[in-house]
Motif scaffolding. Structure first.
Motif, PDB file in Angstrom:
ATOM      1  N   MET A 217     -42.267  45.467  -3.794  1.00  0.00           N
ATOM      2  CA  MET A 217     -43.650  45.414  -4.283  1.00  0.00           C
ATOM      3  C   MET A 217     -44.050  46.760  -4.857  1.00  0.00           C
ATOM      4  SD  MET A 217     -47.286  44.475  -2.368  1.00  0.00           S
ATOM      5  CE  MET A 217     -46.924  42.735  -2.106  1.00  0.00           C
ATOM      6  N   GLU A 218     -44.575  46.741  -6.078  1.00  0.00           N
ATOM      7  CA  GLU A 218     -45.012  47.956  -6.762  1.00  0.00           C
ATOM      8  C   GLU A 218     -46.060  48.683  -5.920  1.00  0.00           C
ATOM      9  OE1 GLU A 218     -47.760  50.185  -9.241  1.00  0.00           O
ATOM     10  OE2 GLU A 218     -48.194  48.090  -8.753  1.00  0.00           O
ATOM     11  N   ARG A 219     -45.940  50.020  -5.846  1.00  0.00           N
ATOM     12  CA  ARG A 219     -46.749  50.806  -4.924  1.00  0.00           C
ATOM     13  C   ARG A 219     -48.245  50.642  -5.194  1.00  0.00           C
ATOM     14  NH1 ARG A 219     -46.219  52.935   0.166  1.00  0.00           N
ATOM     15  NH2 ARG A 219     -48.276  53.837   0.539  1.00  0.00           N
ATOM     16  N   GLY A 220     -48.640  50.602  -6.453  1.00  0.00           N
ATOM     17  CA  GLY A 220     -50.050  50.418  -6.767  1.00  0.00           C
ATOM     18  C   GLY A 220     -50.582  49.109  -6.231  1.00  0.00           C
ATOM     19  N   MET A 221     -49.741  48.055  -6.262  1.00  0.00           N
ATOM     20  CA  MET A 221     -50.139  46.761  -5.729  1.00  0.00           C
ATOM     21  C   MET A 221     -50.281  46.833  -4.210  1.00  0.00           C
ATOM     22  SD  MET A 221     -50.928  43.774  -6.847  1.00  0.00           S
ATOM     23  CE  MET A 221     -50.968  42.019  -6.522  1.00  0.00           C
ATOM     24  N   VAL A 222     -49.373  47.550  -3.560  1.00  0.00           N
ATOM     25  CA  VAL A 222     -49.455  47.742  -2.113  1.00  0.00           C
ATOM     26  C   VAL A 222     -50.794  48.374  -1.744  1.00  0.00           C
ATOM     27  CG1 VAL A 222     -48.514  48.991  -0.133  1.00  0.00           C
ATOM     28  CG2 VAL A 222     -46.959  47.910  -1.760  1.00  0.00           C
ATOM     29  N   ASP A 223     -51.141  49.457  -2.439  1.00  0.00           N
ATOM     30  CA  ASP A 223     -52.390  50.161  -2.146  1.00  0.00           C
ATOM     31  C   ASP A 223     -53.609  49.276  -2.393  1.00  0.00           C
ATOM     32  OD1 ASP A 223     -50.882  52.378  -1.507  1.00  0.00           O
ATOM     33  OD2 ASP A 223     -51.132  53.338  -3.469  1.00  0.00           O
ATOM     34  N   LYS A 224     -53.580  48.517  -3.471  1.00  0.00           N
ATOM     35  CA  LYS A 224     -54.703  47.632  -3.807  1.00  0.00           C
ATOM     36  C   LYS A 224     -54.894  46.570  -2.735  1.00  0.00           C
ATOM     37  CE  LYS A 224     -56.415  44.511  -7.419  1.00  0.00           C
ATOM     38  NZ  LYS A 224     -56.161  43.943  -8.768  1.00  0.00           N
ATOM     39  N   LEU A 225     -53.796  45.957  -2.297  1.00  0.00           N
ATOM     40  CA  LEU A 225     -53.890  44.904  -1.293  1.00  0.00           C
ATOM     41  C   LEU A 225     -54.263  45.462   0.078  1.00  0.00           C
ATOM     42  CD1 LEU A 225     -50.842  42.669  -2.333  1.00  0.00           C
ATOM     43  CD2 LEU A 225     -53.277  42.217  -2.711  1.00  0.00           C
ATOM     44  N   LYS A 226     -53.837  46.684   0.364  1.00  0.00           N
ATOM     45  CA  LYS A 226     -54.231  47.316   1.624  1.00  0.00           C
ATOM     46  C   LYS A 226     -55.741  47.479   1.695  1.00  0.00           C
ATOM     47  CE  LYS A 226     -50.227  50.030   3.178  1.00  0.00           C
ATOM     48  NZ  LYS A 226     -49.705  51.405   3.394  1.00  0.00           N
ATOM     49  N   ASN A 227     -56.353  47.827   0.585  1.00  0.00           N
ATOM     50  CA  ASN A 227     -57.809  47.994   0.554  1.00  0.00           C
ATOM     51  C   ASN A 227     -58.524  46.692   0.869  1.00  0.00           C
ATOM     52  OD1 ASN A 227     -57.738  50.727  -0.110  1.00  0.00           O
ATOM     53  ND2 ASN A 227     -57.727  50.328  -2.330  1.00  0.00           N
ATOM     54  N   THR A 228     -57.946  45.591   0.406  1.00  0.00           N
ATOM     55  CA  THR A 228     -58.558  44.284   0.653  1.00  0.00           C
ATOM     56  C   THR A 228     -58.242  43.770   2.042  1.00  0.00           C
ATOM     57  OG1 THR A 228     -58.363  43.731  -1.700  1.00  0.00           O
ATOM     58  CG2 THR A 228     -58.733  41.908  -0.179  1.00  0.00           C
ATOM     59  N   CYS A 229     -57.036  44.010   2.490  1.00  0.00           N
ATOM     60  CA  CYS A 229     -56.527  43.378   3.713  1.00  0.00           C
ATOM     61  C   CYS A 229     -56.502  44.312   4.923  1.00  0.00           C
ATOM     62  CB  CYS A 229     -55.129  42.833   3.461  1.00  0.00           C
ATOM     63  SG  CYS A 229     -55.029  41.613   2.136  1.00  0.00           S
ATOM     64  N   GLY A 230     -57.267  45.375   4.873  1.00  0.00           N
ATOM     65  CA  GLY A 230     -57.236  46.347   5.959  1.00  0.00           C
ATOM     66  C   GLY A 230     -57.684  45.795   7.298  1.00  0.00           C
ATOM     67  N   SER A 231     -58.671  44.921   7.268  1.00  0.00           N
ATOM     68  CA  SER A 231     -59.198  44.361   8.507  1.00  0.00           C
ATOM     69  C   SER A 231     -58.390  43.150   8.953  1.00  0.00           C
ATOM     70  CB  SER A 231     -60.658  43.953   8.323  1.00  0.00           C
ATOM     71  OG  SER A 231     -61.130  43.262   9.463  1.00  0.00           O
ATOM     72  N   LYS A 232     -58.000  43.148  10.235  1.00  0.00           N
ATOM     73  CA  LYS A 232     -57.311  41.991  10.795  1.00  0.00           C
ATOM     74  C   LYS A 232     -58.294  41.034  11.452  1.00  0.00           C
ATOM     75  CE  LYS A 232     -52.864  44.271  11.575  1.00  0.00           C
ATOM     76  NZ  LYS A 232     -51.793  44.592  12.566  1.00  0.00           N
ATOM     77  N   ILE A 233     -59.530  41.480  11.558  1.00  0.00           N
ATOM     78  CA  ILE A 233     -60.560  40.637  12.168  1.00  0.00           C
ATOM     79  C   ILE A 233     -61.001  39.562  11.178  1.00  0.00           C
ATOM     80  CG2 ILE A 233     -62.879  40.593  13.148  1.00  0.00           C
ATOM     81  CD1 ILE A 233     -62.416  43.471  14.059  1.00  0.00           C
ATOM     82  N   VAL A 234     -61.187  39.982   9.915  1.00  0.00           N
ATOM     83  CA  VAL A 234     -61.557  39.042   8.859  1.00  0.00           C
ATOM     84  C   VAL A 234     -60.336  38.816   7.980  1.00  0.00           C
ATOM     85  CG1 VAL A 234     -63.079  38.595   6.919  1.00  0.00           C
ATOM     86  CG2 VAL A 234     -63.936  39.880   8.889  1.00  0.00           C
ATOM     87  N   ASP A 235     -59.841  37.596   7.944  1.00  0.00           N
ATOM     88  CA  ASP A 235     -58.640  37.275   7.165  1.00  0.00           C
ATOM     89  C   ASP A 235     -59.054  36.942   5.737  1.00  0.00           C
ATOM     90  OD1 ASP A 235     -56.014  36.846   6.528  1.00  0.00           O
ATOM     91  OD2 ASP A 235     -55.875  34.888   7.517  1.00  0.00           O
ATOM     92  N   ARG A 236     -59.200  37.972   4.915  1.00  0.00           N
ATOM     93  CA  ARG A 236     -59.659  37.780   3.551  1.00  0.00           C
ATOM     94  C   ARG A 236     -58.602  37.082   2.697  1.00  0.00           C
ATOM     95  NH1 ARG A 236     -61.754  43.068   4.707  1.00  0.00           N
ATOM     96  NH2 ARG A 236     -64.043  43.052   4.679  1.00  0.00           N
ATOM     97  N   THR A 237     -59.033  36.660   1.497  1.00  0.00           N
ATOM     98  CA  THR A 237     -58.110  36.037   0.551  1.00  0.00           C
ATOM     99  C   THR A 237     -58.010  36.876  -0.711  1.00  0.00           C
ATOM    100  OG1 THR A 237     -59.858  34.691  -0.446  1.00  0.00           O
ATOM    101  CG2 THR A 237     -58.621  33.708   1.375  1.00  0.00           C
ATOM    102  N   VAL A 238     -56.884  36.749  -1.402  1.00  0.00           N
ATOM    103  CA  VAL A 238     -56.683  37.431  -2.675  1.00  0.00           C
ATOM    104  C   VAL A 238     -56.131  36.424  -3.683  1.00  0.00           C
ATOM    105  CG1 VAL A 238     -56.197  39.627  -1.534  1.00  0.00           C
ATOM    106  CG2 VAL A 238     -54.294  38.147  -2.202  1.00  0.00           C
ATOM    107  N   PHE A 239     -56.345  36.710  -4.953  1.00  0.00           N
ATOM    108  CA  PHE A 239     -55.756  35.887  -5.996  1.00  0.00           C
ATOM    109  C   PHE A 239     -54.261  36.190  -6.103  1.00  0.00           C
ATOM    110  CE2 PHE A 239     -60.203  36.102  -7.552  1.00  0.00           C
ATOM    111  CZ  PHE A 239     -60.452  34.744  -7.630  1.00  0.00           C
TER     112      PHE A 239
END
Length: 322
Positions: A217-239
């Motif tokens: 996984m491209e590093r920029g994508m990793v960082d972007k998804l980490k920002n969205t998915c940081g919380s394990k309490i709220v299981d967010r969704t991504v496109f």
């Protein structure tokens, strides 16, 4: 099947076919005489819903896939559970399936103009085509003549999760009459899909226990998804397609070529030598993707259907006729 919780498992499952494909003798224009306004009625209602909510496209796509996966394309996913029977609708893999109210609206209208004529199974197939077309996808002919199934059981729903390898997935698809290319192009439905962070969080920081992100996984994508998915309490969704999220196009393939696939299987089809060449072709030619996607959808929609005197034409898509 990966043991996700019911809420998490309800969001996204791969497009595996769990029954052998048996192409039927459906035909385009089946309702030309018996209900000539059938297709135009479906088109109008789906268009109205699309204007209000563009997520109707992935909703109907997922409903169509999940219906066809269990007993073939017989609308068994629409049947409500009863005290004596938990239906497919109540299975963990189907708890996130949406769009039932769209089918209900279409069915009610068609029953008013052509009683007991148009099957719920055909409504799903035709409505999905309309939603795809409105989202920029191919406009293809849908053979009709399906009848509705009378059996729906939650314990028959057993769909694998999104972390299979290409070779594992290919074995399943090949066993049921679908080629590797058809598997790759059906995964292109992820162009308008979403996934919970829980499905891929391990790829962001502790891939396979390594303590590091997935190197594919491209590093920029990793960082972007980490920002969205940081919380394990709220299981967010991504496109799954981070660029043209509501368009049915080949951007999904362009994304995975850039190592920006969200799910492991998305990236796997680009990494695997058996499928990577076709991925590259689809990424380079949107018209080619549309052509192959349309053919695969017709083939999928013709799998193990009921015809003739088999099954029934439900008066209410949620309830078996009595």
């Amino acid at each position: 099947m990966t043991n996700y919780s019911l809420k998490r498992a309800s969001k996204l499952y791969l497009l595996f076919i769990t029954l052998p494909l048996s192409l039927a003798t459906l035909r385009v224009g089946f309702y030309t005489t018996s209900c000539p306004l059938a297709e135009s009625t479906i088109r109008r209602i789906v268009q109205q819903r699309f204007v209000a909510d563009k997520s109707v496209t992935p909703a109907l796509l997922r409903m169509h896939y999940h219906d066809c996966f269990v007993r073939g394309c017989d609308a068994s996913i629409l049947i409500d559970s009863t005290r004596s029977n938990q239906t497919e609708k109540g299975a963990g893999a189907n708890l996130g399936v949406r769009g039932y109210e769209v089918i209900d609206q279409i069915k009610a209208r068609l029953e008013s103009i052509c009683p007991e004529t148009v099957s719920c199974a055909d409504i799903i197939a035709l409505a999905t085509r309309e939603a795809l077309r409105l989202a920029g996808g191919p406009n293809y002919d849908v053979p009709t003549g399906r009848r509705d199934g009378r059996i729906s059981r939650s314990d028959e729903v057993n769909l694998p999760g999104p972390s299979s390898t290409v070779s594992e997935a290919q074995k399943v698809f090949r066993a049921h009459g679908l080629t590797l290319d058809e598997m790759v192009v059906l995964l292109g439905a992820h162009t308008v899909g979403t996934a919970h962070c829980s499905f891929f969080r391990d790829r962001l920081s502790n891939f396979r226990g390594s303590g590091a992100p997935d190197p594919t996984m491209e590093r920029g994508m990793v960082d972007k998804l980490k920002n969205t998915c940081g919380s394990k309490i709220v299981d967010r969704t991504v496109f799954l397609d981070e660029n043209t999220s509501f368009l049915v196009d080949n951007m999904y393939y362009k994304q995975i070529i850039r190592k920006r696939g969200v799910l492991k299987i998305d990236q796997e089809i680009e990494e695997d030598m058996a499928s990577s060449k076709f991925v590259a072709k689809l990424a380079a030619d949107n018209a080619l993707f549309g052509e192959h996607f349309a053919k695969a959808m017709v083939k999928l929609g013709s799998s193990r259907v009921l015809e003739g005197r088999d099954g029934e034409i439900r008066r209410n898509c949620r309830v078996i006729n009595h």
